[in-house]
Design an enzyme around this catalytic site. Structure first.
Site, PDB file in Angstrom:
ATOM      1  CB  THR A  11      17.896 -24.844  59.798  1.00 38.55           C
ATOM      2  OG1 THR A  11      18.666 -24.364  60.888  1.00 38.55           O
ATOM      3  CG2 THR A  11      18.262 -26.283  59.492  1.00 38.55           C
ATOM      4  N   GLY A  14      18.946 -23.030  52.102  1.00 36.95           N
ATOM      5  CA  GLY A  14      19.723 -23.418  50.921  1.00 36.95           C
ATOM      6  C   GLY A  14      19.163 -24.655  50.250  1.00 36.95           C
ATOM      7  CG  ASP A  15      19.224 -28.424  52.197  1.00 35.96           C
ATOM      8  OD1 ASP A  15      20.239 -28.429  51.473  1.00 35.96           O
ATOM      9  OD2 ASP A  15      19.220 -28.849  53.356  1.00 35.96           O
ATOM     10  CG  ASN A  39      16.435 -15.971  44.905  1.00 38.54           C
ATOM     11  OD1 ASN A  39      17.247 -16.503  45.650  1.00 38.54           O
ATOM     12  ND2 ASN A  39      16.802 -15.315  43.822  1.00 38.54           N
ATOM     13  CB  SER A  45      12.358 -21.961  53.698  1.00 36.93           C
ATOM     14  OG  SER A  45      13.632 -21.336  53.615  1.00 36.93           O
TER      15      SER A  45
END
Length: 69
Positions: A11, A14-15, A39, A45
């Site tokens: 989760t 992408g953000d 990347n 993350s």
């Protein structure tokens, strides 16, 4: 050497990528380097829980990139 963290949660990856890319590109970083920076941020993350809590600090991203050169 840096070891890739185990994937804990994707989760926010992408953000994280988008935010890191926007930051790097906004600083004038060349496209290839901005994508590499983003990347690395996204990769870091996924080793933490939560979208906001998973976003790495800049120093963490820079450390990863330094280890991967």
């Amino acid at each position: 050497p840096f070891l890739q963290p185990n994937t804990i949660e994707t989760t926010g990856a992408g953000d994280t990528f988008n935010g890191a890319f926007a930051e790097a590109a906004g600083e004038g970083m060349p496209l290839r380097d901005a994508v590499r920076f983003a990347n690395a941020a996204a990769a870091l993350s996924i080793g933490k829980i939560g979208a906001q809590g998973g976003m790495p600090r800049r120093g963490e991203v820079e450390e990863l990139l330094k280890c991967r050169k």
